[in-house]
Scaffold this motif. Structure first.
Motif, mmCIF file in Angstrom:
data_model
loop_
_atom_site.group_PDB
_atom_site.id
_atom_site.type_symbol
_atom_site.label_atom_id
_atom_site.label_comp_id
_atom_site.label_asym_id
_atom_site.label_seq_id
_atom_site.Cartn_x
_atom_site.Cartn_y
_atom_site.Cartn_z
ATOM 1 N N VAL A 208 -6.368 -0.520 0.984
ATOM 2 C CA VAL A 208 -5.600 -0.390 -0.260
ATOM 3 C C VAL A 208 -4.144 -0.084 0.071
ATOM 4 O O VAL A 208 -3.850 0.821 0.855
ATOM 5 C CB VAL A 208 -6.170 0.720 -1.158
ATOM 6 C CG1 VAL A 208 -5.294 0.891 -2.416
ATOM 7 C CG2 VAL A 208 -7.609 0.422 -1.553
ATOM 8 N N ILE A 209 -3.253 -0.837 -0.534
ATOM 9 C CA ILE A 209 -1.819 -0.572 -0.458
ATOM 10 C C ILE A 209 -1.347 -0.182 -1.851
ATOM 11 O O ILE A 209 -1.579 -0.924 -2.814
ATOM 12 C CB ILE A 209 -1.034 -1.802 0.040
ATOM 13 C CG1 ILE A 209 -1.390 -2.108 1.491
ATOM 14 C CG2 ILE A 209 0.468 -1.568 -0.099
ATOM 15 C CD1 ILE A 209 -0.693 -3.348 2.047
ATOM 16 N N PHE A 210 -0.707 0.971 -1.956
ATOM 17 C CA PHE A 210 -0.205 1.401 -3.255
ATOM 18 C C PHE A 210 1.107 0.689 -3.579
ATOM 19 O O PHE A 210 1.938 0.436 -2.694
ATOM 20 C CB PHE A 210 0.039 2.910 -3.273
ATOM 21 C CG PHE A 210 -1.179 3.716 -3.627
ATOM 22 C CD1 PHE A 210 -1.878 3.463 -4.796
ATOM 23 C CD2 PHE A 210 -1.607 4.750 -2.807
ATOM 24 C CE1 PHE A 210 -3.003 4.211 -5.132
ATOM 25 C CE2 PHE A 210 -2.721 5.502 -3.126
ATOM 26 C CZ PHE A 210 -3.421 5.229 -4.299
ATOM 27 N N LEU A 211 1.264 0.377 -4.851
ATOM 28 C CA LEU A 211 2.530 -0.134 -5.372
ATOM 29 C C LEU A 211 3.146 0.963 -6.233
ATOM 30 O O LEU A 211 2.466 1.566 -7.066
ATOM 31 C CB LEU A 211 2.296 -1.373 -6.247
ATOM 32 C CG LEU A 211 1.658 -2.589 -5.569
ATOM 33 C CD1 LEU A 211 1.308 -3.642 -6.617
ATOM 34 C CD2 LEU A 211 2.611 -3.174 -4.539
ATOM 35 N N THR A 212 4.423 1.240 -6.034
ATOM 36 C CA THR A 212 5.086 2.260 -6.836
ATOM 37 C C THR A 212 6.514 1.837 -7.147
ATOM 38 O O THR A 212 7.149 1.126 -6.362
ATOM 39 C CB THR A 212 5.086 3.626 -6.122
ATOM 40 O OG1 THR A 212 5.784 4.589 -6.916
ATOM 41 C CG2 THR A 212 5.746 3.526 -4.754
ATOM 42 N N SER A 213 6.981 2.261 -8.310
ATOM 43 C CA SER A 213 8.364 1.940 -8.698
ATOM 44 C C SER A 213 9.310 3.077 -8.348
ATOM 45 O O SER A 213 10.516 2.968 -8.536
ATOM 46 C CB SER A 213 8.426 1.655 -10.208
ATOM 47 O OG SER A 213 7.934 2.764 -10.942
ATOM 48 N N LYS A 214 8.760 4.186 -7.835
ATOM 49 C CA LYS A 214 9.575 5.358 -7.511
ATOM 50 C C LYS A 214 9.627 5.565 -6.000
ATOM 51 O O LYS A 214 8.621 5.415 -5.312
ATOM 52 C CB LYS A 214 8.984 6.603 -8.174
ATOM 53 C CG LYS A 214 8.914 6.523 -9.701
ATOM 54 C CD LYS A 214 8.269 7.769 -10.284
ATOM 55 C CE LYS A 214 8.165 7.680 -11.798
ATOM 56 N NZ LYS A 214 7.495 8.879 -12.377
#
Length: 252
Positions: A208-214
């Motif tokens: 799993v790779i997390f996606l984040t806008s911060k």
């Protein structure tokens, strides 16, 4: 599971016709029938997906629901049953078909987008499989989902889920090589979905790779504390994000 749907309704009124049109526009093959056991049983090939639109005299549906209950529990078959109706109508149907045998129930007025999203978690067309690595993108933002699919689909087979629930449902029946998971989602957060994936023997091995806008220190530390494979910023340039995914697979 194929794209054939048996749509059961008392009549083909305007609403039913509109729903069937949306299903057909999304490449499903729909056969609409009345709640008639004889008509349904005479079908040469039973579909994998049943949608029952509850309306009018519910007693008319009793026999059909009993018949469909047998179909979805037939040994060796992978079939699903969806219900559409008022809350009272759906509860009445549960008295004949146990809740556990109903894959999804939608109360009127139904949003067909929700129905299509749920159906898409079941379907993998043979034409969609190219031998490429398979990626599931999970994000509550429809625009981001489609953007990610456009960026990645030249090299990978990309599937989409717009919620943690849909992601878990998809993963229960399909294999992927990587999950790109939005960290900030309502209802079930990315971290909660991550924990569900890792606590399930069938999916615990999927990276799993997390996606984040911060990209502030506090957020980054929270993301990394869950110990995903890595994290990617949604603000990355398309080519940089794709390269990061490429590099991940090259390192495996």
């Amino acid at each position: 599971m194929d794209r054939r749907i048996l749509f059961v309704s008392e009549s083909r009124n305007f609403l039913v016709s509109a729903m069937i049109k949306v299903l057909e526009e999304n490449r499903f093959e729909v056969l609409q029938v009345q709640p008639d056991i004889v008509e349904i049983s005479l079908l040469q090939v039973q579909p994998d997906i049943y949608i029952v639109y509850l309306e009018g005299d519910l007693n008319m549906f009793n026999g059909t629901l009993k018949y469909l209950k047998k179909q979805v529990t037939e040994e060796g078959k992978d079939r699903v049953l969806y219900l559409i109706g008022s809350q009272l109508e759906i509860e009445s149907a549960y008295e004949i078909v146990p809740h556990s045998l109903v894959s999804a129930a939608f109360t009127r007025p139904v949003l067909m987008k929700d129905v299509i999203n749920r159906l898409n978690t079941l379907i993998i067309d043979e034409d969609d499989f190219t031998g490429h690595k398979r990626i599931l993108v999970v994000d509550d933002d429809e625009i981001m989902l489609r953007t990610m699919k456009n960026w990645l689909s030249k090299k990978y087979d990309v599937f989409m889920a717009n919620s943690g629930v849909n992601a878990i449902s998809f993963l229960s029946q399909n294999h992927v090589d990587l999950i790109l998971l939005d960290y900030e989602m309502p209802v079930a957060s990315g971290l909660q979905v991550f924990e569900m994936i890792k606590n399930e023997p069938k999916t615990e091995h999927i990276p799993v790779i997390f996606l984040t806008s911060k990209d502030d220190r506090e957020t980054v530390m929270k993301v990394l504390s869950a110990k995903p494979e890595k994290y990617l910023l949604k603000t990355m340039a398309p080519e940089a994000l794709v390269k990061s995914v490429d590099d991940f697979f090259k390192g495996k």
